[in-house]
Design a protein around this motif. Structure first.
Motif, PDB file in Angstrom:
ATOM      1  N   ALA A 609       0.825  -1.107   0.434  1.00  0.00           N
ATOM      2  CA  ALA A 609      -0.155  -0.094   0.107  1.00  0.00           C
ATOM      3  C   ALA A 609       0.531   1.343  -0.377  1.00  0.00           C
ATOM      4  O   ALA A 609       0.254   2.163  -1.163  1.00  0.00           O
ATOM      5  N   ASP A 610       2.120   0.855   0.487  1.00  0.00           N
ATOM      6  CA  ASP A 610       2.868   2.473   0.638  1.00  0.00           C
ATOM      7  C   ASP A 610       3.511   2.417  -0.476  1.00  0.00           C
ATOM      8  O   ASP A 610       3.505   3.750  -1.380  1.00  0.00           O
ATOM      9  N   ARG A 611       4.005   1.709  -1.164  1.00  0.00           N
ATOM     10  CA  ARG A 611       4.227   1.661  -2.323  1.00  0.00           C
ATOM     11  C   ARG A 611       3.520   1.956  -3.721  1.00  0.00           C
ATOM     12  O   ARG A 611       3.799   2.574  -4.248  1.00  0.00           O
ATOM     13  N   LEU A 612       2.399   1.254  -3.159  1.00  0.00           N
ATOM     14  CA  LEU A 612       1.150   2.158  -4.535  1.00  0.00           C
ATOM     15  C   LEU A 612       0.618   3.706  -4.072  1.00  0.00           C
ATOM     16  O   LEU A 612       0.671   4.172  -5.277  1.00  0.00           O
ATOM     17  N   ASP A 613       1.017   4.149  -3.148  1.00  0.00           N
ATOM     18  CA  ASP A 613       0.474   5.522  -3.114  1.00  0.00           C
ATOM     19  C   ASP A 613       1.790   6.367  -3.340  1.00  0.00           C
ATOM     20  O   ASP A 613       1.655   7.142  -3.756  1.00  0.00           O
ATOM     21  N   GLU A 614       3.224   5.620  -3.143  1.00  0.00           N
ATOM     22  CA  GLU A 614       4.114   6.391  -3.353  1.00  0.00           C
ATOM     23  C   GLU A 614       4.494   6.661  -5.004  1.00  0.00           C
ATOM     24  O   GLU A 614       4.555   7.572  -5.760  1.00  0.00           O
ATOM     25  N   LEU A 615       4.130   5.541  -5.595  1.00  0.00           N
ATOM     26  CA  LEU A 615       4.140   5.514  -7.187  1.00  0.00           C
ATOM     27  C   LEU A 615       2.987   6.363  -7.666  1.00  0.00           C
ATOM     28  O   LEU A 615       2.997   7.071  -8.727  1.00  0.00           O
ATOM     29  N   LEU A 616       1.310   6.197  -7.251  1.00  0.00           N
ATOM     30  CA  LEU A 616       0.246   6.319  -7.781  1.00  0.00           C
ATOM     31  C   LEU A 616      -0.225   8.024  -7.366  1.00  0.00           C
ATOM     32  O   LEU A 616      -0.913   8.598  -8.419  1.00  0.00           O
ATOM     33  N   ILE A 617       0.435   7.850  -6.025  1.00  0.00           N
ATOM     34  CA  ILE A 617      -1.037   9.529  -5.333  1.00  0.00           C
ATOM     35  C   ILE A 617      -0.271  10.670  -4.981  1.00  0.00           C
ATOM     36  O   ILE A 617      -0.323  11.538  -5.160  1.00  0.00           O
ATOM     37  N   LYS A 618       0.970   9.621  -4.089  1.00  0.00           N
ATOM     38  CA  LYS A 618       1.454  11.314  -4.205  1.00  0.00           C
ATOM     39  C   LYS A 618       2.244  12.403  -5.090  1.00  0.00           C
ATOM     40  O   LYS A 618       2.478  13.682  -4.743  1.00  0.00           O
ATOM     41  N   PRO A 619       2.793  11.615  -6.532  1.00  0.00           N
ATOM     42  CA  PRO A 619       2.965  12.174  -7.426  1.00  0.00           C
ATOM     43  C   PRO A 619       2.011  13.571  -7.853  1.00  0.00           C
ATOM     44  O   PRO A 619       1.720  14.447  -8.781  1.00  0.00           O
ATOM     45  N   LEU A 620       0.315  13.144  -7.637  1.00  0.00           N
ATOM     46  CA  LEU A 620      -0.387  13.950  -7.992  1.00  0.00           C
ATOM     47  C   LEU A 620      -1.021  14.479  -6.741  1.00  0.00           C
ATOM     48  O   LEU A 620      -2.154  15.386  -6.811  1.00  0.00           O
ATOM     49  N   ALA A 621      -0.238  14.823  -5.279  1.00  0.00           N
ATOM     50  CA  ALA A 621      -1.092  15.599  -4.418  1.00  0.00           C
ATOM     51  C   ALA A 621      -1.194  16.989  -4.494  1.00  0.00           C
ATOM     52  O   ALA A 621      -1.905  17.942  -3.717  1.00  0.00           O
ATOM     53  N   HIS A 622      -0.740  17.387  -5.367  1.00  0.00           N
ATOM     54  CA  HIS A 622       0.105  19.164  -5.890  1.00  0.00           C
ATOM     55  C   HIS A 622      -1.671  19.408  -6.672  1.00  0.00           C
ATOM     56  O   HIS A 622      -1.915  20.564  -6.285  1.00  0.00           O
ATOM     57  N   LEU A 623      -1.738  18.239  -7.601  1.00  0.00           N
ATOM     58  CA  LEU A 623      -3.318  18.578  -7.527  1.00  0.00           C
ATOM     59  C   LEU A 623      -4.534  18.446  -7.204  1.00  0.00           C
ATOM     60  O   LEU A 623      -5.224  18.884  -7.316  1.00  0.00           O
ATOM     61  N   ILE A 624      -4.872  17.231  -6.533  1.00  0.00           N
ATOM     62  CA  ILE A 624      -5.910  16.725  -5.918  1.00  0.00           C
ATOM     63  C   ILE A 624      -5.773  17.527  -4.318  1.00  0.00           C
ATOM     64  O   ILE A 624      -7.207  17.051  -3.940  1.00  0.00           O
ATOM     65  N   GLY A 625      -4.652  17.807  -4.410  1.00  0.00           N
ATOM     66  CA  GLY A 625      -5.605  18.336  -2.818  1.00  0.00           C
ATOM     67  C   GLY A 625      -5.623  16.823  -1.813  1.00  0.00           C
ATOM     68  O   GLY A 625      -5.820  16.337  -1.369  1.00  0.00           O
ATOM     69  N   ASP A 626      -7.060  17.595  -1.084  1.00  0.00           N
ATOM     70  CA  ASP A 626      -7.712  16.987  -0.226  1.00  0.00           C
ATOM     71  C   ASP A 626      -9.122  16.708  -0.452  1.00  0.00           C
ATOM     72  O   ASP A 626     -10.061  16.581   0.337  1.00  0.00           O
ATOM     73  N   ARG A 627      -9.388  16.971  -1.952  1.00  0.00           N
ATOM     74  CA  ARG A 627     -10.858  16.999  -2.451  1.00  0.00           C
ATOM     75  C   ARG A 627     -10.469  15.185  -2.640  1.00  0.00           C
ATOM     76  O   ARG A 627     -10.208  14.155  -2.496  1.00  0.00           O
TER      77      ARG A 627
END
Length: 849
Positions: A609-627
């Motif tokens: 789960a941590d690895r998927l988060d690193e690969l798929l979600i964290k690189p998008l954090a600046h765009l998706i915020g907390d939406r």
């Protein structure tokens, strides 16, 4: 003896028929010369010609036909001579057709039809029943031959006339053959749903008459139709069923054709080495027989060779010349579309070698498709044109060709019935879709990429299902499947053998699927979602649409009124982590695992789960915020319960197969809770408490449990319900997704039964294992139990893609419904319920959220 030989020939038992006919010849030689003796010997010879052509080759067949004509010359009676001569012409036409010369076969059949027409005009069709039967048989075979040379209108006219005569004069033994042949013509005309319907009608008759040899031949043609649609697995099953019968009956050419279609299925699946081996094996058999159909097997082998050469970038001049030579041979045998397909391959190889002028010259010899040109040929032509345009530097023209091809593919899909057929067609547009996505990704245009993703993925979910009338035959077959499933369970528990029951179950499932294939078209296509509409509907939410191209993962993020493209690196690691996470969640599911085991498995699940988060979600954090999020996954990401990823812990996430599907569900409005249905299946340790709590929370709920929780009752109450909660064991069928099921008191409720509810339930909660899983076909065409509900019109489905313990499921669902009753939207309610223990409550919110 002759009658026995003829009967065995009619069953395609050629070696036995040959032996019987030769004995009949020996007996006939002992009789004194007479017209009757000459007539029976003529019949023996022309029947023997068919058999020897099948087993020994055309040379022996012609010798037998010539012997028949010599006998006929000794007969003075005109009507007898007419009948026997016409029969020889008919059989020689049939043999010529079997040897791969349909144009010449048409000439032989026409000679017969013209010779007897005058007799019928003068005396009426019913006066000479023997001649009438031969006429109907010849109309049947000329229809076959005309279809082989793509003269479909004339073929259909012959076959419809034959069907009419068979009905009027009660020629029941010929009727199923005519229906079978008409299925072939509709198949070649691209009317695949109608072809499958005709095949099904003929199959029922052959099965009822216990005609395994005839059924095996029919299955060969059914398999070809399935391959034309894209159902390679299903075609393979048909071929596997037909082959043992053909071997037992010592079929000749049909065995080679089975291998040829097996090669075609492998080519469709991208198994190029297997395709080449099977095609070569088929080709050798057909060459030995002297059949020009070897060219068809040769074409499949050539394409497999060419695809492999393009993949490895080892394209030789000899391969191009082989394609050109085969094209000329196909053309000489009036196989127009196949000849053009070989030319297309030659042109495509030249493009890959950088010889663009040579490729253009070849393409000029390939005119636009005809009305009867097969769909896969049309797609290949567009692909070659797109690749040529790209090689010449025109990306715009390449995308235009891809768009036109996919539009044409969509028009074919629009006419099909059944979710499996609709989803299977995407395989024919796979290469064009991949090319288009690759080009748009290279341009780094997020808006265009969004549009192309919607145009190329999950087209099954673009349809608004049409209301259908009841199909009693499908219902009966589904009931048979349910009863057999229940019987297998009982026999297994009591230690009784189940092999025979399992064989019957496979047969019943297959028949139920096929009955759905040729029903009315699935639905009315919705337009592809426009980015502006999606932005408006999202409001404060964000949408993330994942895509893989050339081994790289990227995401289109729609948030804050704009679309952005983010490249995420190599796809393999993320897809592998998603698969490993799924395995870990399954292992973690049992309610009372030893603590040491929970720690080991849990640690692994957290790492993935941590690895998927690193690969798929964290690189998008600046765009998706907390939406809140809407996620459109790809491949194995379909099985990810997004709430287990650290960045999404406690965040509302809805998963949808496409933005188009999500938009349709979201615009349908917020589900009500006026009509609530609660179902408890058998064998749940914590199910009763869960149901009791829900019954208290939803005071007016209809509760079905115990003996009331039957498939029929549940289906009846599903229709028109606002909110449905099902606590039951479930299972996803990997190879047969529409038979994924919920276990109820009288047996399973299948996904197959959900798609045609007159008014599908708006919001369904499946507190069961694995029912959010899908079988993923090319083009991210995802199909499973929850997927069938979404495709059928349900707006929101809450389900798990992995196993879930009974205790954990009951606790999660209690929290979920409390939040719903407090006014939370489904995605919000699920996020709150999962947050307490996400790895033990790995549910997904599918649809609108």
């Amino acid at each position: 003896m002759y009658e026995r030989g003829w009967a065995e020939q009619a069953k395609f038992r050629f070696p036995l028929a040959t032996r019987l006919l030769k004995r009949a010849l020996v007996r006939s030689e002992r009789a004194d010369p007479s017209p009757e003796r000459a007539a029976i010997r003529a019949r023996i010879f022309y029947t023997l010609g068919l058999c020897q052509g099948e087993t020994s080759g055309m040379e022996f067949a012609v010798e037998a036909f010539d012997s028949a004509r010599q006998e006929i010359e000794t007969i003075e009676d005109t009507s007898t001579r007419t009948l026997l001569s016409a029969s020889v012409d008919h059989n020689q036409g049939l043999m010529v057709m079997r040897m791969g010369q349909p144009e010449l076969a048409v000439e032989w059949f026409t000679r017969f039809i013209d010779s007897v027409q005058g007799d019928f005009d003068q005396n009426g069709a019913g006066e000479n029943r023997a001649l009438l039967q031969v006429l109907v048989n010849t109309l049947l075979n000329r229809g076959f031959a005309l279809a082989a040379v793509r003269r479909s209108e004339q073929a259909i006219a012959d076959l419809e006339r034959g069907i009419r005569l068979a009905r009027e004069h009660e020629l029941a033994h010929l009727y199923p053959f005519l229906v079978h042949a008409s299925g072939n013509v509709h198949k070649q005309s691209g009317e695949l749903a109608e072809a499958l319907r005709r095949y099904e009608e003929a199959e029922r008759i052959f099965r009822a008459d216990d005609q395994p040899a005839l059924l095996a031949r029919l299955q060969l043609d059914q398999a070809e139709a399935m391959l034309m649609i894209g159902l390679s697995d299903e075609a393979g099953e048909h071929l596997d069923q037909a082959l043992p019968v053909m071997r037992k009956e010592k079929f000749g050419q049909e065995i080679a054709e089975v291998e040829m279609f097996r090669a075609s299925a492998a080519l469709l699946d991208g198994q190029f080495d297997l395709a080449r081996r099977m095609a070569k094996r088929s080709e050798r058999k057909l060459v030995r027989r002297g059949s020009t159909w070897w060219m068809m097997a040769g074409l499949i082998e050539l394409w497999a060779h060419g695809r492999h050469a393009m993949r490895t970038k080892r394209i030789s001049n000899a391969l191009v010349q082989k394609a050109l030579t085969l094209s000329a041979e196909l053309s000489a045998n009036h196989l127009v579309d196949e000849s053009r397909l070989a030319l297309l391959l030659a042109a495509r190889l030249e493009i890959r070698r950088g010889r663009l002028a040579d490729a253009e010259e070849l393409l000029e010899k390939v005119p636009g498709p005809r009305a009867v040109t097969p769909l896969d040929h049309r797609m290949q032509r567009r692909l070659v044109l797109a690749e040529l345009a790209l090689a010449k530097g025109s990306r715009r023209a390449a995308l235009a060709h891809a768009r036109k091809a996919l539009d044409e593919l969509g028009r074919v899909r629009d006419q099909l019935g059944g979710l499996e057929l609709v989803s299977a067609t995407a395989v024919h547009g796979r290469e064009l879709s991949e090319l288009a996505i690759k080009l748009v990704l290279e341009d780094a245009d997020a808006r265009r990429l969004f549009a192309w993703l919607e145009r190329t993925r999950a087209q099954t979910y673009r349809y608004e299902p049409l209301e259908t009338s009841d199909n009693n035959e499908v219902a009966e077959r589904i009931a048979e499947v349910r009863n057999l499933s229940w019987a297998i369970l009982r026999h297994g528990l009591s230690g009784q053998p189940t092999a025979e029951l399992r064989g019957k179950l496979v047969k019943a499932q297959r028949e139920a699927n096929r009955l759905g294939w040729h029903s009315q078209r699935w639905g009315k296509p919705r337009p592809v979602a426009d980015l502006g509409e999606v932005v408006a509907e999202l409001d404060q939410k964000a949408m993330v649409s994942f895509v893989v191209s050339d081994g790289e993962m990227a995401a289109v993020v729609v948030a804050g009124g704009r679309a952005s493209l983010v490249r995420l690196g190599h796809a393999a690691e993320a897809l592998e982590s998603a698969q490993k996470l799924h395995f870990d969640l399954n292992a973690l599911a049992p309610d009372h695992l030893p603590p040491a085991l929970v720690q080991v498995i849990g640690s692994s699940a957290h790492r993935q789960a941590d690895r998927l988060d690193e690969l798929l979600i964290k690189p998008l954090a600046h765009l998706i915020g907390d939406r809140e999020l809407v996620v459109v996954p790809t491949g194995t990401l379909y099985a990810v319960p997004w709430g287990v990823l650290p960045s999404l812990h406690g965040r509302p996430v809805a998963t949808a197969p496409s933005a188009t599907a999500w938009l349709a569900a979201a615009q349908a409005g917020t589900p009500k809770t006026d009509r609530v249905l609660v179902v408890r299946g058998p064998g749940l340790l914590f199910g009763q408490g869960e149901i009791d709590r829900l019954a208290v929370q939803h005071e007016k709920a209809t509760v079905l449990s115990g003996d009331k929780a039957t498939a029929a009752e549940v289906l009846t109450h599903l229709d028109g319900a606002d909110l449905v909660h099902v606590a039951a064991h479930g299972e996803h069928e990997t190879e047969n997704a529409l038979f994924s099921r919920l276990e109820l008191v009288d047996g399973p409720l299948f996904a197959h039964e959900l798609g045609r509810l007159r008014k599908p339930p708006a919001h369904v909660v499946l507190a069961a294992c694995e029912l959010a899983l899908n079988r993923i076909r090319p083009g991210d065409e995802a199909l499973g139990f929850a997927g069938a509900m979404l495709a059928g019109g349900t707006r929101t489905v809450v389900a798990a893609a992995s196993k879930v313990g009974d205790e954990a499921s009951a606790a999660a669902m209690a929290d979920y419904h409390r939040a719903l009753i407090a006014g939370a939207a489904p995605a919000v309610a699920l996020a709150e319920a999962m947050a307490k223990d996400p790895f033990r409550r790995p549910f997904l919110c599918l649809g609108s959220g």
